[in-house]
Write an enzyme that holds these catalytic residues in place. Structure first.
Site, mmCIF file in Angstrom:
data_model
loop_
_atom_site.group_PDB
_atom_site.id
_atom_site.type_symbol
_atom_site.label_atom_id
_atom_site.label_comp_id
_atom_site.label_asym_id
_atom_site.label_seq_id
_atom_site.Cartn_x
_atom_site.Cartn_y
_atom_site.Cartn_z
ATOM 1 N N ASP A 100 0.847 -7.813 1.908
ATOM 2 C CA ASP A 100 1.783 -5.987 1.891
ATOM 3 C C ASP A 100 2.312 -5.758 1.921
ATOM 4 O OD1 ASP A 100 0.942 -3.611 1.629
ATOM 5 O OD2 ASP A 100 -0.669 -3.628 3.300
ATOM 6 N N ASP B 181 -0.328 -2.045 9.276
ATOM 7 C CA ASP B 181 -1.508 -1.811 10.016
ATOM 8 C C ASP B 181 -1.177 -2.458 12.152
ATOM 9 O OD1 ASP B 181 -4.161 -0.801 9.551
ATOM 10 O OD2 ASP B 181 -5.023 -2.497 8.429
ATOM 11 N N ASN C 2 -9.235 3.726 3.862
ATOM 12 C CA ASN C 2 -7.724 4.235 4.861
ATOM 13 C C ASN C 2 -8.282 5.472 6.117
ATOM 14 O OD1 ASN C 2 -6.927 2.525 5.945
ATOM 15 N ND2 ASN C 2 -4.694 4.379 5.837
ATOM 16 N N GLY D 19 2.837 5.801 8.835
ATOM 17 C CA GLY D 19 4.006 6.614 8.043
ATOM 18 C C GLY D 19 4.759 5.653 8.691
ATOM 19 N N ASN D 20 4.535 4.895 10.128
ATOM 20 C CA ASN D 20 5.123 3.221 10.256
ATOM 21 C C ASN D 20 4.699 2.345 9.400
ATOM 22 O OD1 ASN D 20 5.576 4.209 13.739
ATOM 23 N ND2 ASN D 20 7.044 3.003 12.570
ATOM 24 N N SER D 21 3.822 2.340 8.287
ATOM 25 C CA SER D 21 3.841 1.802 7.244
ATOM 26 C C SER D 21 4.998 1.329 6.282
ATOM 27 C CB SER D 21 2.945 2.042 6.936
ATOM 28 O OG SER D 21 1.412 1.936 7.050
ATOM 29 N N ASN E 12 -9.302 -3.977 5.930
ATOM 30 C CA ASN E 12 -8.376 -3.134 6.735
ATOM 31 C C ASN E 12 -8.504 -2.427 7.486
ATOM 32 O OD1 ASN E 12 -6.564 -1.448 6.312
ATOM 33 N ND2 ASN E 12 -7.511 0.567 5.297
ATOM 34 N N TRP E 13 -7.977 -2.735 8.415
ATOM 35 C CA TRP E 13 -7.390 -2.374 10.145
ATOM 36 C C TRP E 13 -8.519 -3.240 10.481
ATOM 37 C CZ3 TRP E 13 -5.008 1.974 11.178
ATOM 38 C CH2 TRP E 13 -4.568 2.786 10.065
ATOM 39 N N HIS F 101 0.835 -1.504 0.248
ATOM 40 C CA HIS F 101 0.121 -0.355 0.320
ATOM 41 C C HIS F 101 0.955 1.283 -0.261
ATOM 42 C CE1 HIS F 101 0.200 -0.024 4.680
ATOM 43 N NE2 HIS F 101 -0.125 1.581 4.329
#
Ligand code: ARG
Length: 732
Positions: A232, A685, A338, A666-668, A223-224, A96
């Protein structure tokens, strides 16, 4: 506020929950494990005991010194995190996170989102699109002193300008060459500032992305959520000129050689193992006031859910039976979905208001402490802060809808071009930062990108929606320049008038053409003032109002900054007295978080195991998106062709796993590291119950969702035959 939280070791929890040991035995044999906290590298030595106790086996310097491995291997993409995994600049991140690059290279006829993409040789790797940059952090320096000194005694706009002035100087001194990118990051609301020096690499290519049916398996439904089965992950590569310089895409460029890269641990983690994430969390609000949560819950999130869900409906309606237009908006829709699901998670999370009440209680305790210690300035600032926050919300509805309107491709391009021409009249050092010469490539990139992300019909429909919402606001919320342009009277939606004007504008504008947009980057204010392009004309008409608003907002933000700084200074003193190490809210700077691989209980009477496996893909598979999967993958699972990625305890290949690490958006793409800092997965996630922990951390519910290295390798090896990359990472 609190940072170190006592938690039961997961292995013992699971033994207890399986009835192997009693609860008291599980609790008795526990050790303190740090869970909450997104730590700045310089803070790690003070946490050495906890990190070691949690299981980390390398010297603490390896995660406090930017020049040591693994710090040198972790990078930022600006909006996501990533890491080097080979000496040849190979980068792994989330699917993503690479989605924009995949979408940029996709058309209806050659849809890489759907098919996936694999470059069999270096030569086949595709430019990731303008603006996809990699940032390697090389130095972080405390520059609080000069900034706080410059702001001393100043308020409002003067304070804002003083702070900005020093930041510009620091950045200028720091950016010695084209490859160096610097920024000053604000911590604790303005109490601390750090100058961050990064190497920026501008040629970033798409190397490999699995098909959407793997990389986004479960789509927005999953998602989540846990249990999750999403592959991912994707691969990019950093390129530089043959001389090693950071330059934009050129066919002559060669792979960049990073200082170090992560090695892969193909055996992955087991439940209860130490886990660590190094990456770039975007934003948290843990030090914000309870009152700010209440505003977000009562106003902001409901607004986002209502109006952005509507935007998705509009885009879907407008692109129906127009697959080429649909591809252009795939990335935008994914990010809106998202965002709205995140907002819903916030609301669901705060249905139980106990954490907010507890936070208020804590604020009360702080006030008492401040009274006792005669912290009059902090107390006054706290009251002032509440007042200023109210002020900042005065026109929140109008700001929301006009923000939505101005985000349209045509108007945002026109606004930007008009501003650029105006700013260019000043010397570079005096320009608004976004329009300084160092950012012209960013402006150019955003103008180029419109080509593959814009459809006039969609843009117009979105503008129509935002304007109708704006038009219906009470008269005194209106902006005369906009009303005049569209012939609005206030207090009514006026859909016909809006539609009539917009229709003409989209028919006439030349900004849909890339060459025209780029040419206008050179235009003078006079040329733009004479332009007959309707969007440039509208930008001109709105300009005085926009500038006035910007000044007002800057002054207000400086006052908020001043009040928050005074409050935070006392709050940190208070925490220190209580012996709590404090981490700053996330601000897209490099952070370390560590903890344990473990499951959790999402609700009464339910326990979530920490691993999912290939079995779950078969369970969820419907053959239709978002629960489609490549035929080959299904066959392999049914044949039980697991190869060396098989986990005996699980009886299958692990797909995703959970940990208690403290991360946020942002950590993704961040690498998940084991006790020896080897790559064992990627964070991609958070669980649904963790969404509102951006405000208040809850160690019982906050979990990070990772894709397991064994699933990545299995897909690469068995499904996509990505041998070249496996060899490069020295896995095969
Ligand atoms: N929830 C993920 C994050 O915020 C993004 C996942 C994107 N996937 C999607 N189905 N929209 O990092």
């Amino acid at each position: 506020m609190s940072a170190i939280i006592q938690s039961v070791l997961p292995k013992q929890i699971s033994l207890w929950k399986r009835g192997v040991i009693s609860l008291s035995a599980a609790l008795l044999s526990t050790a303190a494990v740090a869970v909450e906290g997104m730590w700045q590298p310089w803070q790690m030595p003070a946490l050495e005991k906890q990190v070691k106790q949690a299981g980390f086996e390398l010297p603490i310097e390896s995660i406090s010194d930017l020049n040591k491995h693994p710090m040198t291997a972790v990078v930022s993409l600006g909006f996501c995190s990533a890491s080097f995994v080979s000496p040849q600049g190979l980068i792994v991140t989330n699917h993503h996170c690479a989605y924009g690059a995949i979408q940029y290279n996709s058309t209806d006829k050659n849809n890489l989102i759907e098919k996936g993409f694999y470059a069999p040789t270096l030569k086949d790797e595709l430019p990731g699109g303008p603006g996809l940059y990699v940032y390697v952090t090389e130095d972080i320096k405390d520059v609080s002193k000069p900034l706080l000194k410059a702001a001393e005694g100043l308020h409002g706009l003067a304070r804002y300008d003083a702070l900005e002035g020093v930041q510009k100087q620091l950045i200028k001194q720091c950016e010695s060459d084209d490859a160096t990118r610097c920024r000053v990051a604000t911590f604790h609301g303005g109490l601390k500032y750090y100058l961050i020096k990064q190497r920026q690499i501008k040629d970033v290519r798409l190397v490999y992305a699995p098909a959407d049916s793997i990389g986004k398996f479960g789509g927005d439904i999953d998602n989540w959520m846990w249990p999750r089965h999403t592959g991912d992950f994707s691969f990019l590569r950093a390129y530089v000129s043959p001389e090693g310089k950071s330059v934009e895409y050129s066919p002559d460029n060669v792979p960049y050689q990073p200082k170090t890269h992560l090695s892969v641990n193909p055996r992955g983690l087991q439940e209860g193992d130490f886990a660590m994430i190094i990456g770039y969390p975007g934003r948290t609000s843990r030090h914000r006031l309870a009152e700010e949560i209440e505003n977000a819950v009562s106003w902001h999130y409901p607004m986002v859910i209502k109006h952005y869900n509507k935007a998705v409906q509009i885009i879907e309606g407008q692109t129906k039976n127009r697959p080429d237009a649909a591809v252009k908006y795939a990335s935008y829709i994914a990010s809106i979905n998202n965002y709205t699901k995140n907002s819903q998670g916030m609301l669901d999370g705060f249905r139980d208001t106990a954490p907010i009440t507890a936070k208020k209680q804590k604020e009360q305790e702080f006030r008492q402490w401040a009274q006792q210690h005669n912290k009059q300035q902090a107390l006054a600032s706290l009251d002032n802060l509440n007042q200023l926050l109210k002020e900042s919300r005065q026109h929140r509805d109008r700001d929301f809808f006009l923000g939505m309107f101005q985000r349209g491709s045509m108007l945002s391009a026109a606004n930007r071009l008009y501003r650029l021409a105006d700013e260019k009249q000043k010397p570079d050092a005096e320009r608004e930062p976004a329009y300084q010469e160092r950012n012209w490539d960013r402006i150019r990139n955003s103008l180029v990108q419109i080509d593959r992300r814009y459809d006039p019909q969609v843009d117009q429909a979105l503008a129509q929606y935002a304007l109708e919402q704006y038009a219906a606001l009470p008269k005194d919320e209106h902006v005369p320049a906009i009303d005049e342009w569209f012939g609005l009277k206030g207090d009514q939606r006026d859909p016909q008038r809006i539609a009539k004007t917009l229709k003409k504008m989209y028919a006439k504008t030349a900004l849909g053409d890339k060459q025209q947009r780029l040419a206008l980057m050179e235009a003078t204010p006079e040329q733009l003032n004479d332009s007959r392009d309707p969007f440039i004309q509208l930008a001109k008409a709105m300009y005085p109002w926009r500038m006035k608003k910007e000044k007002h907002d800057k002054a207000l933000s400086a006052d908020i900054q001043e009040a928050r700084t005074n409050y935070m200074a006392a709050l940190l003193e208070y925490a220190k007295e209580k012996g709590e190490p404090v981490y700053a809210d996330a601000n897209s700077t490099l952070r370390v978080t560590f903890g344990t691989m473990q499951g959790y209980s999402p609700k009464d009477a339910v326990w979530y195991e920490p691993f999912t496996t290939l079995r779950g893909i078969i369970e969820k598979y419907t053959g239709k998106p978002p629960f489609d999967a490549p035929k080959k993958e299904i066959e392999l699972i049914l044949k039980r062709d697991f190869g060396p990625y098989y986990d005996e305890k699980l009886g299958s290949v692990p797909v995703n796993f959970l940990s208690d690490l403290d991360i946020t958006g942002g950590n993704s793409g961040s690498p998940t590291l084991d006790a020896k800092a080897r790559l064992v997965g990627l964070a991609f996630d958070g669980n649904y119950e963790s969404i509102n922990t951006d405000w208040i951390f809850n160690p019982k519910l906050a979990r990070t969702i990772h894709v397991d290295i064994r699933y990545m390798l299995w897909i690469m090896d068995k499904v996509d035959n990505a041998e070249r990359l496996l060899k490069e990472m020295q896995v095969n």
